[in-house]
Write an enzyme that holds these catalytic residues in place. Structure first.
Site, PDB file in Angstrom:
ATOM      1  N   ASP A 146       2.436   2.104   2.904  1.00 29.67           N
ATOM      2  CA  ASP A 146       2.820   2.889   4.209  1.00 29.67           C
ATOM      3  C   ASP A 146       2.471   2.154   5.580  1.00 29.67           C
ATOM      4  O   ASP A 146       2.276   1.481   5.321  1.00 29.67           O
ATOM      5  CB  ASP A 146       1.438   3.942   4.902  1.00 29.67           C
ATOM      6  N   CYS A 164       0.753  -1.439  -0.294  1.00 29.79           N
ATOM      7  CA  CYS A 164      -0.400   0.720  -0.228  1.00 29.79           C
ATOM      8  C   CYS A 164       0.705   1.533   0.497  1.00 29.79           C
ATOM      9  O   CYS A 164       0.410   2.672  -0.502  1.00 29.79           O
ATOM     10  CB  CYS A 164      -1.179   0.201   1.088  1.00 29.79           C
ATOM     11  N   CYS A 223      -3.910   8.363   5.710  1.00 31.02           N
ATOM     12  CA  CYS A 223      -2.667   7.609   6.591  1.00 31.02           C
ATOM     13  C   CYS A 223      -2.215   7.983   8.130  1.00 31.02           C
ATOM     14  O   CYS A 223      -1.445   7.677   9.265  1.00 31.02           O
ATOM     15  CB  CYS A 223      -1.465   9.003   6.135  1.00 31.02           C
ATOM     16  N   CYS A 256       4.504   9.100   3.484  1.00 23.92           N
ATOM     17  CA  CYS A 256       4.625   9.591   2.887  1.00 23.92           C
ATOM     18  C   CYS A 256       5.009  10.657   3.794  1.00 23.92           C
ATOM     19  O   CYS A 256       5.039  10.861   4.790  1.00 23.92           O
ATOM     20  CB  CYS A 256       3.373   9.977   1.886  1.00 23.92           C
TER      21      CYS A 256
END
Ligand SMILES: Cc1ncc(COP(=O)(O)O)c(C=O)c1O
Ligand SMILES: [Zn+2]
Lengths: 395, 148
Positions: B37, B35, B104, B60
């Site tokens: 993360d 994915c 996130c 990120c």
């Protein structure tokens, strides 16, 4: 020092192009369709720009259609090829899996309208072969569209060979040369292509202007209906300043093209040599068959967006094919088309330099990238697992 | 317009509580590399209080900033309070995240919960499994809010 190393995304406007454009943004505001002298001066400028663009790619000025950029040229070329085929009952289109979305999404639209699309494999090195194109051509193939240079990894496709195969089999061939024109020699006659797209902003011209070359005799379909501009094939009052800027930028880009290519290739080689020394990194795309300025690498254990943000903070503008950068859950379709696993594709970095970049700038990149990669690896659970042997390195 | 708020950029560039912890009482890892993360959170617990937190994150800017913010928000807090930390609170504390980046902050919430669960499991603390939801959607990346 702040280094702009994202020239494959767009380039700075050249001062020469700006200078050529300014009169058409100021005093010379005429409409090229007007009969009076103000309009006729605009028409003259338009003609001169068309002559210049045609001369550079070795075409006839009547074979050049100005557009609103690379995407529009791609759309128009593919729709034209598809419609020409459909009139003869041919509804099969061939392309590759790693084209720009301007091509892929147009093909998708045609697919929903009853066309059948074959996307060729680009292999691990990001290069298709003319033999594979030949093998994919069927009696009902209308058009082959394959990019000249891939925008993410920079690999060059054997366009001349593919054009030859297509001509032998009587199939139209379009190439998206947006990343090639101004960076590589492009001669439509020597190549034997039927259609070719370009965009001014990839060679220091203005954004929102491009052109489509269409070999005489190939029927052109409108994307924008309207007046008689572009011989009736693209309605709308022409963007004279933009078109003039495109021609000026192109002329400048191909003046001493060989010298520029040698210089930029030198910068690129320095980047590749320096950055592949980072452990567990890999260069994406063929080592040799690449445009002078584009380098794409993957660094295991880190994610591309974090890398880009840090590089920006440390003075390097670059890009990445990571999912988080694109805003989708998948990393770039180009990297996936090369067969890279998701984990690796997330850690990609594209650096694109050109003749405007200097040695010192490359040195700055070579100093900053390894620092940032190390910093991010030190705080990465993926890297931690690799280091402790709980996972195995993929690169 | 910048992609991220100043707060996000601050936590991204100066992450709080970043690093590994050798003698953690609980460790939680969520997300997966496919994915894009992954967060790992370490906690130290004394008398039901989270006395120390550390994290490492692959992801990120938004993932790193959310991890950092989440550690600040639970450090020194009773476990019960840490379990109430929501991704919404993390995103708000960061002055907002772009819609497509909200997943996130979901990971940050989940990393905290995973670390607490690990602490409970390792230290034989009885708990109602329902408070941790089902294991199969522990990383929740695919059903993240804001993702179309
Ligand atoms: C290969 C390729 N094709 C098409 C385009 C689209 O060009 P434009 O942005 O001018 O529409 C680009 C650049 O964005 C490109 O790199
Ligand atoms: Zn993310």
């Amino acid at each position: 020092m702040y280094v702009y190393a994202d020239n494959a995304a767009t380039t700075a406007l050249s001062p020469k192009a700006l200078e050529a454009m300014l009169p058409y943004l100021q005093g010379e505001y005429g409409n090229a369709s007007s009969l009076h002298s103000v309009g006729q001066r605009a028409a003259e400028a338009l003609q001169k720009a068309r002559d210049t663009v045609a001369e550079v790619i070795h075409a006839d000025p009547k074979e050049i259609y100005f557009t609103g950029g690379g995407s529009e040229a791609d759309n128009q070329a593919i729709l034209s090829g598809a419609m020409a085929g459909a009139r003869k009952g041919k509804k099969h289109l061939i392309s590759t899996a790693f084209e720009h979305h301007a091509v892929l999404h147009t093909l998708k639209k045609l697919e929903s309208q009853g066309f059948e699309v074959t996307l060729l494999d680009v292999h691990k090195n990001g290069v298709v072969s003319a033999e594979e194109v030949a093998a994919a051509i069927r009696p009902d193939t209308a058009l082959v569209t394959i990019m000249f240079v891939n925008n993410e990894i920079g690999t060059i496709q054997p366009i001349g060979e593919i054009a030859k195969v297509c001509r032998e089999k009587g199939v139209l061939f379009h190439t998206d040369a947006v990343q090639a024109v101004g960076h590589l020699p492009v001669d439509v006659q020597a190549l034997g292509v039927d259609m070719l797209s370009m965009a001014a902003h990839k060679f220091h011209g203005p954004k929102g202007v491009g052109a489509l070359y269409v070999r005489r005799g190939v029927p052109v379909v409108n994307v924008i209906e309207g007046g008689q501009q572009e011989r009736g094939k693209r309605g709308g009052t022409e963007n004279i300043a933009g078109i003039v800027g495109m021609a000026a930028a192109l002329k400048e880009a191909v003046t001493d093209l060989e010298g520029h290519m040698a210089y930029v290739t030198g910068l690129r080689e320095k980047l590749i040599t320096g950055l592949t020394q980072i452990p567990h990194s890999c260069l994406n795309g063929d080592r040799e068959k690449r445009v002078p300025g584009t380098v794409n690498l993957c660094f295991e254990g880190i994610e591309g967006e974090g890398l880009l943000l840090w590089l920006d903070a440390k003075g390097v503008a670059a890009s990445s094919g990571s999912a988080c950068t694109s805003g989708s859950l998948d990393p770039s379709h180009v990297l996936l088309a090369l067969g890279l696993p998701h984990e690796i594709a997330h850690g990609s970095l594209r650096l694109s330099v050109d003749a405007w970049n200097t040695e010192e700038e490359v040195d700055h990149i070579l100093q900053v990238v390894p620092e940032v990669v190390k910093y991010l690896r030190d705080m990465s659970p993926v890297w931690d697992e690799l280091e402790r042997g709980e996972a195995t390195h993929l690169i | 317009m910048a992609l991220y708020s100043d707060k996000v950029m601050d936590h991204f560039q100066n992450p709080r509580n970043v690093g590994k912890m050798e003698d953690a009482d609980g460790i939680g890892e969520v997300g997966n590399a496919v994915c894009g993360d992954i967060m790992r959170m370490y906690i130290k617990v004394r008398d039901g209080i989270i006395t120390d937190v550390k994290f490492i994150t692959f992801g990120c800017g938004s993932a790193i900033a959310s991890s950092s913010m989440a550690t600040e928000m639970i450090k020194g807090k009773p476990i019960a309070e840490a379990l109430e930390l929501s991704n919404k609170a993390v995103a708000e504390a960061l002055d907002g995240l772009p819609a497509h980046k909200l997943h996130c902050s979901v990971l940050a919430e989940e990393a905290v919960r995973a670390a607490v669960k690990d602490y409970y499991d390792k230290h034989g603390v009885a708990y109602d499994p329902a408070i941790f939801g089902c294991d199969s959607c522990a990383h929740g990346h695919d059903q993240a809010p804001g993702e179309a």
